[in-house]
Design an enzyme around this catalytic site. Sequence first.
Site, PDB file in Angstrom:
ATOM      1  N   HIS A 131       0.867  -1.178   0.000  1.00 46.22           N
ATOM      2  CA  HIS A 131       0.000   0.000   0.000  1.00 46.22           C
ATOM      3  C   HIS A 131       0.912   1.240   0.000  1.00 46.22           C
ATOM      4  O   HIS A 131       2.023   1.180   0.517  1.00 46.22           O
ATOM      5  CB  HIS A 131      -0.826  -0.064   1.296  1.00 46.22           C
ATOM      6  CG  HIS A 131      -1.907   0.947   1.426  1.00 46.22           C
ATOM      7  ND1 HIS A 131      -1.672   2.259   1.788  1.00 46.22           N
ATOM      8  CD2 HIS A 131      -3.251   0.845   1.287  1.00 46.22           C
ATOM      9  CE1 HIS A 131      -2.824   2.915   1.857  1.00 46.22           C
ATOM     10  NE2 HIS A 131      -3.800   2.080   1.555  1.00 46.22           N
ATOM     11  N   ASP A 208       3.120  -4.634   8.086  1.00 43.88           N
ATOM     12  CA  ASP A 208       1.924  -3.812   7.950  1.00 43.88           C
ATOM     13  C   ASP A 208       0.731  -4.763   8.099  1.00 43.88           C
ATOM     14  O   ASP A 208       0.402  -5.503   7.172  1.00 43.88           O
ATOM     15  CB  ASP A 208       1.948  -3.126   6.575  1.00 43.88           C
ATOM     16  CG  ASP A 208       0.624  -2.455   6.234  1.00 43.88           C
ATOM     17  OD1 ASP A 208      -0.347  -2.602   6.997  1.00 43.88           O
ATOM     18  OD2 ASP A 208       0.569  -1.794   5.175  1.00 43.88           O
ATOM     19  N   GLN A 211      -4.439  -5.239   7.047  1.00 45.93           N
ATOM     20  CA  GLN A 211      -5.444  -6.161   6.504  1.00 45.93           C
ATOM     21  C   GLN A 211      -5.464  -7.514   7.206  1.00 45.93           C
ATOM     22  O   GLN A 211      -6.326  -8.345   6.905  1.00 45.93           O
ATOM     23  CB  GLN A 211      -5.211  -6.363   4.994  1.00 45.93           C
ATOM     24  CG  GLN A 211      -5.414  -5.102   4.156  1.00 45.93           C
ATOM     25  CD  GLN A 211      -6.857  -4.616   4.138  1.00 45.93           C
ATOM     26  OE1 GLN A 211      -7.793  -5.368   4.390  1.00 45.93           O
ATOM     27  NE2 GLN A 211      -7.054  -3.340   3.852  1.00 45.93           N
ATOM     28  N   LYS A 234     -10.257  -0.726  10.801  1.00 41.08           N
ATOM     29  CA  LYS A 234     -10.407  -1.906   9.932  1.00 41.08           C
ATOM     30  C   LYS A 234     -10.769  -3.153  10.735  1.00 41.08           C
ATOM     31  O   LYS A 234     -10.977  -4.224  10.180  1.00 41.08           O
ATOM     32  CB  LYS A 234      -9.115  -2.142   9.151  1.00 41.08           C
ATOM     33  CG  LYS A 234      -8.875  -1.036   8.100  1.00 41.08           C
ATOM     34  CD  LYS A 234      -7.704  -1.371   7.216  1.00 41.08           C
ATOM     35  CE  LYS A 234      -7.175  -0.175   6.458  1.00 41.08           C
ATOM     36  NZ  LYS A 234      -7.982   0.180   5.285  1.00 41.08           N
TER      37      LYS A 234
HETATM   38  N1  PLP Z   1      -1.694  -0.773   4.654  1.00 44.06           N
HETATM   39  C1  PLP Z   1      -2.635  -1.531   4.068  1.00 44.06           C
HETATM   40  C2  PLP Z   1      -2.272  -2.905   3.573  1.00 44.06           C
HETATM   41  C3  PLP Z   1      -3.921  -1.039   3.929  1.00 44.06           C
HETATM   42  O1  PLP Z   1      -4.863  -1.786   3.339  1.00 44.06           O
HETATM   43  C4  PLP Z   1      -4.231   0.259   4.398  1.00 44.06           C
HETATM   44  C5  PLP Z   1      -5.570   0.837   4.200  1.00 44.06           C
HETATM   45  O2  PLP Z   1      -6.298   0.474   3.335  1.00 44.06           O
HETATM   46  C6  PLP Z   1      -3.216   0.994   5.007  1.00 44.06           C
HETATM   47  C7  PLP Z   1      -1.962   0.446   5.112  1.00 44.06           C
HETATM   48  C8  PLP Z   1      -3.469   2.363   5.545  1.00 44.06           C
HETATM   49  O3  PLP Z   1      -4.338   2.322   6.626  1.00 44.06           O
HETATM   50  P1  PLP Z   1      -4.884   3.671   7.279  1.00 44.06           P
HETATM   51  O4  PLP Z   1      -5.424   4.496   6.162  1.00 44.06           O
HETATM   52  O5  PLP Z   1      -5.921   3.196   8.243  1.00 44.06           O
HETATM   53  O6  PLP Z   1      -3.726   4.318   7.967  1.00 44.06           O
END
Ligand code: PLP
Length: 413
Positions: A131, A208, A211, A234
């Site tokens: 991401h 990370d 998910q 999430k």
């Molecule tokens: N990393 C992954 C794999 C994600 O799916 C997301 C959000 O969709 C994020 C990081 C970022 O999360 P946030 O926007 O809650 O900080």
Amino acid sequence: MPSANNPLITMDITKIRADFPILSREVYGKPLIYFDNGATTQKPRCVVDAIVDEYYSVNANVHRGVHFLSQQATELHEGSRETVRRFINARTSAEVIFTRGTTEAINLLAFSFGEEFMKEGDEVIISTMEHHSNIVPWQLLAARKGISIKVIPMNDRGELLLDEYEKLFSDRTRIVSIAHISNVLGTINPVKEMIATAHAHGVPVLVDGAQSIPHMQVDMQDLDVDFFAFSGHKVYGPTGVGVLYGKEEWLDKLPPYQGGGEMIQSVSFEKTTFNELPFKFEAGTPDYIGTTGLAKALDYVSAIGLEQIAAHEHELTIYAMQRLGEIEGMRFLGEAAHKSSVISFLVGNIHPFDMGTLLDRLGIAVRTGHHCAEPLMRRLGIEGTVRASFAMYNTKEEIDALVAGVDRVRKMF
Ligand code: PLP
């Protein structure tokens, strides 16, 4: 109503759905079918109630308050930290740093770790399926310090190439930062194995977990992971609160990320000494109401059981892949052997935006676009996908409606 035809799944979906008021609303006169859980999950009543209750009956700023309310709010806040510790099986609650979410957690680590341990020519390893939240903070560090970013490639099914991963290590590798589960492909990366590989090279790992946290048991000690980031929203919790887990021996060595109240021990105009863990990384008033909501959400998930949730979502995923796969022109993006409840697809030449917009008119919420993973889109040679991502409250009947909707849209083009 049992979850599915699987006798091992005992959780009662009808009862669970009743806990989420939003699931009984309609959009465009159709019952809402919410398949955008990868972006954010809906909130059970107990989470919202806990937030409202705290505002109405306990609200006061936490830490150092001599008065009753402040002490009660502090107890709730620190109790929430302990709930998180238990949920992820960290050794101590000092290893649980509250952040605004995954993004802030990764930025915090990239900044602090980069300050202390990286200099020009050093390297970070990430993967093709990250991401943007796990790419851009490292690029900012690269611009500041002249480090370079190496990328683990993947095969066409969306699985990381572990042999290639091993080859990326050099004597300049300082950290590995990888997604536990891809938010586009649903691939569950073998992070335990990848952490062991990195450790064999003397390199720490940030996972990370944005998910993974809602879908599977994560155990910091079992994974032996050095850092782990996730977002409350999430995992059925409120927005604006998340966690960076870090091993105490690492966090002790890292400099603060932001300066301000809470993170100090003493301040003079000449010199400031910093607070102990975890407060060293928590400048300013924390979202102490958000942490209550997060703890409630984690307790809710624990009460249902992550094994039950995972089994139900797995069944939904298998069913959806099979049913969607019967549609003419269906192309899945992400067919890893180990896959979570995220399904990305394209149908013929139909633009994902058109598919998403027309499904919306049927009451079905999916996400379309690059999903904050543009480098991955480039690797796949596409601009975007339609993404349906499932949560504990989704049902096979909803998947049937999705399949009918997608087929209906296909016939329109
Ligand atoms: N990393 C992954 C794999 C994600 O799916 C997301 C959000 O969709 C994020 C990081 C970022 O999360 P946030 O926007 O809650 O900080």
